[in-house]
Enzyme design. Structure first.
Site, PDB file in Angstrom:
ATOM      1  CG  ASP A 182      20.798  -3.901 -28.241  1.00  0.00           C
ATOM      2  OD1 ASP A 182      20.144  -4.163 -29.163  1.00  0.00           O
ATOM      3  OD2 ASP A 182      21.227  -4.641 -27.325  1.00  0.00           O
ATOM      4  CB  THR A 210      15.702  -5.715 -28.484  1.00  0.00           C
ATOM      5  OG1 THR A 210      16.626  -4.599 -29.023  1.00  0.00           O
ATOM      6  CG2 THR A 210      16.201  -7.020 -28.612  1.00  0.00           C
ATOM      7  CB  THR A 211      13.996  -0.722 -29.914  1.00  0.00           C
ATOM      8  OG1 THR A 211      15.411  -1.035 -29.268  1.00  0.00           O
ATOM      9  CG2 THR A 211      13.421   0.450 -29.335  1.00  0.00           C
ATOM     10  CG  ASP A 258      21.676  -6.149 -32.259  1.00  0.00           C
ATOM     11  OD1 ASP A 258      22.040  -6.872 -31.505  1.00  0.00           O
ATOM     12  OD2 ASP A 258      20.950  -5.152 -32.176  1.00  0.00           O
TER      13      ASP A 258
END
Length: 566
Positions: free
Chosen positions: A67, A100-101, A396
């Site tokens: 994550d 997020t990545t 998530d």
């Protein structure tokens, strides 16, 4: 001592001892290099074939995750420009939960491409303006191709949750988990006008190492990590009537000093009897209300425990306030502060309240609430590390389901929308005049970093894959993306890979803003911490001398400049 010279050649001391200043190109290069390094760290963990990172903190605690937000939070980033990328991953995590990545990888690509233009003497401001326009256009394009779905369509929501979990450790169990997650979000969603509002705080996530991921379960009610207070109480109650009290079942000790003159033992006994009578009085009120389960936020006196046990009331004490709120939402009980106010209408209901042993701990389960507005997901896994990662994955997935319920538009995954937007942006760039056209083209190149990275991580040839993806998209198949698991370019509809539109928009806007901010910096001034004592001339200033320093470049100094020479 940092000495600057004015245009007349007169040396002027502006910055104090040990201050560093990096100007112009050097500053930009340094900042862009730092940001690119951060993007490189998370680059390999994008997509279903992405790898995990093992992070060990100073105490030796281990975190294993892919994550993006967690990785960047755990590695304590020092460089001030790199910190901006950590911030966008954090903001994306809080706002939409997933992507997020992608946000960090996209920001890194935007900066890398901007550097090429800056080296060709395109002014950073022009690049920033071009990027802003391109981001706006990209968002419009995505909004145009997004499919509107029904906010409560379980099938669509499950696909969304599954897609989010495809990239995580829990991939093999994603179908089972997606079903639980969708049920829990729909249970706590509240209708607001046309749409829905979801407060994910109403979904309590309890984790416990042991068993396997298959043992995860959804509980229509609340799980409390507490045990029943008294061994003489029942451990299981069917058709529970639940009283919620946020007051202590004890006699308050007075705050002020009070003296009682007792002259004979009889008076002493009557004094103690009075205390006991007051406690019994409180317990009698609980019994009179018809409650057979009592949840108390504060302490419960030993004597009260005895009376409650005698009456056969299952009691749990010292429950967190947040759990009390969730219990009220789940069981329909009203929280009361005064025992005199406790009546039957204030009680909540549940089919079953039971104390069970989970591994080595005893937990109280409140199950079978009729229309719970708060539910619990009980997560299990082979070890503590696994359970921690399951929790992050579930967070998530809950967030993306919430995103779709609140804004019911979805796009395909697998790099399809990015490739589509990139192709359309290139066409649009040709209509622009001046150097902004170059910036928009570079923005389009940056968007394609997402499909390229997905292909790279899956062991596919990135250049061939991108060429094949573009050609299929140009034939009008806008839902064509990279099916990473099969290692081929295919329709995402067939693979059931979908993502919320709000996640894609957040990624693009966040990454653009961070990249723009870093590009506009042409001077980094880092002040050294003073070696003790106020700066010269500040003695007479009283408290203000220190304040001046704070308002200056103190913010940069706090960022830990050792990383500047990276």
């Amino acid at each position: 001592m940092s000495i600057q010279s004015s245009s007349g050649g007169i040396p002027v001391v502006i910055l104090k001892d040990g201050a560093q200043q990096t100007k112009g190109r050097d500053a930009q290069k340094n900042n862009i290099a730092a940001a690119k390094l951060i993007a490189e760290i998370v680059h390999s963990s994008l997509g279903p074939r992405g790898m995990d990172k093992m992070l060990v903190d100073s105490l030796g605690d281990v975190t294993i995750t892919n994550d993006g937000a967690t990785i960047l939070k755990e590695i304590d980033v020092q460089h001030p420009a790199a910190k901006m990328l950590v911030e966008i991953s954090k903001a994306t995590d809080n706002e939409v939960g997933d992507g997020t990545t992608s946000a960090v990888v996209l920001a890194g690509a935007l900066l890398e491409n901007a550097e090429i233009l800056i080296l060709q003497d395109v002014h950073p401001t022009i690049v920033v303006d071009g990027y802003r326009k391109a981001a706006q256009k990209a968002v419009e394009l995505l909004e145009k191709i997004a499919d509107k779905v029904s906010a409560t369509d379980k099938d669509v929501l499950e696909r969304i949750a599954r897609t989010s979990m495809q990239t995580k450790l829990v991939r093999r169990d994603s179908a089972n988990l997606a079903d639980m997650i969708v049920k829990s979000v729909i249970a706590v969603a509240e209708k607001k006008g046309e749409g829905y509002l979801v407060d994910i705080d109403d979904i309590k996530v309890e984790k416990k190492a042991g068993g396997s991921i298959k043992d995860c379960a959804i509980i229509k009610g609340i799980v409390l990590d507490k045990e029943v207070v008294h061994s003489g109480m029942p451990k299981k109650i069917d058709h529970a009537k639940i009283a919620l009290v946020n007051n202590a079942l004890e006699i308050d000790k007075t705050e002020f000093d009070a003296k009682i003159n007792i002259t004979n033992p009889q008076q002493m006994k009557s004094f103690l009897d009075e205390e006991q009578r007051m406690i019994k009085n409180m317990v009698d009120k609980v019994i009179a209300s018809g409650a057979n389960v009592l949840f108390c936020q504060k302490g419960i006196d030993d004597m009260a425990q005895h009376y409650l046990a005698k009456a056969g009331i299952l009691t749990v004490r010292r429950i967190k306030e947040s759990d009390m709120t969730k219990l009220a939402k789940a069981t329909g009980a009203r929280m009361i502060s005064n025992f005199d106010d406790l009546f039957e209408k204030d009680l909540g209901s549940a089919e079953l309240v039971e104390e069970r042993k989970v591994e080595t701990d005893k937990w109280v389960f409140v199950e079978g609430c009729k229309h719970p507005k708060a539910v619990t997901l009980l997560l299990r896994g082979g070890s503590q590390r696994v359970v921690d990662e399951v929790e992050r994955s579930v967070h998530d997935a809950i967030m993306v389901v919430k995103d779709v319920m609140e804004k019911p538009f979805i796009v395909a995954g697998g790099g399809a929308p990015e490739t589509y937007a990139a192709t359309k942006l290139r066409e649009w760039a040709k209509t622009l005049e001046g150097r902004e056209q170059l910036a928009v083209e570079k923005f389009a190149d940056s968007l394609e970093v997402i499909p390229i990275t997905l292909a790279e991580n899956a062991g596919m040839d990135p250049i061939d894959t991108l060429a094949s993806l573009r050609s299929k998209q140009l034939k009008g198949n806008k839902w064509t993306g990279i099916d990473v698991m099969k290692g081929q370019v295919a329709s995402m509809h067939a693979s059931d890979i979908f993502e919320p539109l709000s996640v894609k928009i957040q990624i693009i806007t966040c990454a653009t803003e961070a990249a723009s901010m870093i590009l506009r910096i042409d001077d980094v001034i880092a002040t050294a911490k003073s070696a003790g004592g106020p700066p010269p001339g500040a003695e007479g200033m009283g408290g203000m001398g220190g304040m001046g320093g704070m308002g200056g470049m103190g913010g940069m100094g706090g960022m830990g400049m050792p990383g500047m020479d990276m």
